[in-house]
Scaffold this active site. Structure first.
Site, short mmCIF file in Angstrom:
data_model
loop_
_atom_site.label_atom_id
_atom_site.label_comp_id
_atom_site.label_asym_id
_atom_site.label_seq_id
_atom_site.Cartn_x
_atom_site.Cartn_y
_atom_site.Cartn_z
N LEU A 50 19.92 -2.03 11.81
CA LEU A 50 18.48 -2.20 11.55
C LEU A 50 17.66 -1.03 12.10
O LEU A 50 17.78 -0.69 13.29
CB LEU A 50 18.00 -3.51 12.18
CG LEU A 50 16.51 -3.83 11.99
CD1 LEU A 50 16.22 -4.19 10.54
CD2 LEU A 50 16.08 -4.96 12.92
N HIS B 182 9.37 2.75 8.68
CA HIS B 182 9.25 1.84 9.83
C HIS B 182 8.10 2.33 10.71
O HIS B 182 8.05 3.52 11.06
CB HIS B 182 10.56 1.82 10.62
CG HIS B 182 10.49 0.88 11.78
ND1 HIS B 182 10.54 -0.50 11.62
CD2 HIS B 182 10.33 1.10 13.11
CE1 HIS B 182 10.43 -1.07 12.80
NE2 HIS B 182 10.30 -0.13 13.72
N SER C 191 0.83 -1.22 0.00
CA SER C 191 0.00 0.00 0.00
C SER C 191 0.87 1.27 0.00
O SER C 191 0.47 2.29 -0.57
CB SER C 191 -0.98 0.01 1.17
OG SER C 191 -0.32 0.20 2.39
N ARG D 276 22.30 -14.90 3.18
CA ARG D 276 21.87 -13.51 2.99
C ARG D 276 22.74 -12.81 1.96
O ARG D 276 22.27 -12.00 1.17
CB ARG D 276 21.99 -12.74 4.31
CG ARG D 276 20.89 -13.04 5.29
CD ARG D 276 20.85 -12.02 6.43
NE ARG D 276 19.99 -12.51 7.49
CZ ARG D 276 18.67 -12.45 7.48
NH1 ARG D 276 18.03 -11.90 6.48
NH2 ARG D 276 17.95 -12.93 8.49
N ARG E 244 13.08 -7.81 4.97
CA ARG E 244 14.33 -8.58 4.99
C ARG E 244 15.39 -7.79 5.74
O ARG E 244 15.45 -6.56 5.64
CB ARG E 244 14.86 -8.82 3.56
CG ARG E 244 13.95 -9.64 2.69
CD ARG E 244 13.83 -11.08 3.13
NE ARG E 244 15.11 -11.76 3.23
CZ ARG E 244 15.28 -12.93 3.85
NH1 ARG E 244 14.27 -13.52 4.44
NH2 ARG E 244 16.47 -13.50 3.87
N THR F 222 20.89 2.41 6.91
CA THR F 222 22.30 2.12 7.21
C THR F 222 22.40 0.65 7.59
O THR F 222 21.39 -0.06 7.60
CB THR F 222 22.80 2.99 8.38
OG1 THR F 222 22.02 2.67 9.54
CG2 THR F 222 22.71 4.46 8.08
#
Ligand code: GAR
Length: 210
Positions: free
Chosen positions: A144, A109, A13, A65, A91, A141
């Protein structure tokens, strides 16, 4: 014309809000591709219907990863983006990947960073008795959910809220500040001051919703 590549994992969205704002507001930008790590991400359909190139890099097909991020970078770079936009891309990224797109990759976030990095932000905010919750758009960066903050929106946590109600209120704010932040980037309105980012003309970098 700035080229955008948007990464999603699900319904998309925020991607949709950015695609629509880019077209409706005539940004000096085009969405070159939408890439998902999940073949069944709902947002892929929307992008394809709008004639936007789509690609899937399925993380399950890679042993590490590093291998996944290497292939993801190869696909991203094939669209030659000026900006990579993480829009619900779920991820954890390797340091090599984040360094490659330093200062040209944004994330959204669903918390007022630096509070509640990681998952289940709304459940945790309610469990803590937070009175205010919100959302943050920031440059990515290696750490996380860190990196220079472009814009934040705050919403109230109301009595009786569950995670669903709070996330819906926050999502409304997301759809306002993510397109705004990307627009600032493509208009070259963002200015670095050391490790911080400000708007060149001093436009408000926060949105307070009652
Ligand atoms: C959004 O709420 C976004 O803030 C969150 O995932 C949702 C994706 O929704 N992102 C994260 O939690 C990243 N850590 P969408 O697919 O409808 O844009």
């Amino acid at each position: 014309m700035k080229r955008l590549v948007i990464l999603i994992s699900g319904r998309g969205s925020n991607m949709e809000a950015i695609v629509k704002a880019c077209a409706a507001e005539g940004w000096p930008a085009e969405v070159a591709a939408v890439i998902s790590n999940r073949p069944d991400a709902g947002g892929l359909l929307f992008a394809a219907e709008r004639g936007i190139a789509t690609a899937v890099v399925d993380h399950k097909a890679y042993a590490s990863r590093e291998d996944f991020d290497a292939e993801l970078a190869r696909v991203i770079d094939s669209f030659a983006p000026d900006l990579v936009v993480l829009a619900g891309f779920m991820r954890i990224l390797t340091p090599g990947f984040t360094a490659r797109y330093a200062r040209r990759m944004l994330n959204i976030h669903p918390s007022l960073l630096p509070a509640f990095t990681g998952l289940h932000t709304h459940e945790r905010a309610i469990a803590m008795g937070c009175k205010i919750a919100g959302v943050t758009v920031h440059f990515v960066t290696a750490e996380l959910d860190h990196g220079a903050i472009v814009m934040q929106a705050a919403v109230p946590v109301l009595p009786g809220d569950d995670a669903k109600a709070l996330s819906a209120r926050v999502l409304t704010a997301e759809h306002r500040i993510y397109p705004q932040s990307v627009r600032w980037f493509v208009e070259d309105a963002l200015m670095w001051d050391g490790e911080r980012v400000t708007h060149r003309d001093g436009a408000a970098q926060q949105l307070l919703l009652a």
